[in-house]
Write an enzyme that holds these catalytic residues in place. Sequence first.
Site: not given
Length: 463
Positions: A78, A130-131, A221, A264, A388, A455
Amino acid sequence: MSIQRPARRSWAEPWKVKVVEPLKMTTRAERERAIVEAGYNTFLLRSDDVYIDLLTDSGTSAMSDWQWAGMMMGDEAYAGSRNFYNLEETIQKYYGFKYVVPTHQGRGAENLLSQIAIEPGDYVPGNMYFTTTRLHQELAGGTFVDVIVPEAHDPLDERPFKGNIDLGALEALISKVGAKKIPYVCVAATVNMAGGQPISMANMKAVRELTDKHGIKIFLDATRAVENAFFIKQREPGYRDKSTAEILLEFCSYSDGCTMSGKKDALVNIGGWLALNDKDMYEEASNLVVVFEGLHTYGGMAGRDMEAMARGIVESVQDDHMRARIGQVEYLGRRLMDWGVPVVRPIGGHAVYLDAKAFYPQLTQDQFPAQTLAAALYVDAGVRAMERGIVSAGRDKQTGKHHYPKLELVRLTIPRRVYTQAHMDVVAESAACVWDDRAKATGLRMTYEPKYLRFFQARFEPL
Ligand code: PLI
């Protein structure tokens, strides 16, 4: 008679396939049924009904045998898992930040940063929204302000760094609202919603100089910052002989920290982090993470996931990996351009973006051209892409009206190390067939609209 040989390909993959995952082949009639059931939203399709899945490059990479071996080395304690310390050291080494707070994925890190840094009434400038990033900024009481260069909104503009920040626009915002109302500039590398376009090192340095004058922080980001670094190597004078890893480190050095979706660049199926250089901010974040994600040494990830991500980072910065990655995306883009199918130029890092406005000039943006195109692509050959455009852009938080983004795109997103060149050919052929049929499109009507990030779950029917 000699036959003209094609140019030698320089991007062939530096790996071979060890395990395969069989795919179900469907008929057109089956796909027509599936898209109706999915409310014409590719997010609502079952992946079993998809042949080539280009919905996203997020969490869809194939891990290497070294990463899988690392999964067996998971320390599922943990607290204080050895895999956390390995991950922390790897991020410090390759990204150069001092402190690391693990999160279950990128939006977990965005939530922490937004909660810590943004006060109600603040403004957060960035190079295109960005969303999830913008939503977390808004939920914390901030207002996102787009300060990307104007050419980012033009699909045909060929400039190499369409992700750059417009320094004049940033300076104008600082003069207008005052530096105290700007907790940080949010710099995305590469810029997803602009077509995966990179930002240059020169621009990043200039943003640092400008923000330093006003005491404003910069948060990256860094979700696709390795791909951004590779573009700098390819396109920016003075960087050709530097490694992707060296460029990444220099790029990050002009920022104060980053949010990261490891799903990514970092070649894993789940995971993320928030990195910070400021000790006080780190202490606040490592306290807040226990509320939303988990203890500050796992942040919602299993030990094995942290190990896979640490190893994925090491693999992600290899020049040969990046050359194949970017090369494959470029290959698909070139095919489409050669056949006259309209795409965003130059070809971006993680995806080829079809220009739905150019496909369907007969549709208004309220008739959801990109949503229509993504559904048509699926029906044609089982290729799943993502809208998009206006659906992703959502509504203005003050007026409640649709945002009308200039770019109305369908993203053909390439998972890393998953599909072959032959798959790319199938995708290109299918997109070309849908292009040939473009005059038949009549658009869609939204029948269900969720409140957040619509979306993902919105439903549609044909007009
Ligand atoms: O999906 P997350 O929560 O791990 O990461 C959120 C996120 C943050 N920034 C950027 C630039 C992203 O692209 C991003 C997630 N992108 C997704 C899911 C995509 O399909 O592009």
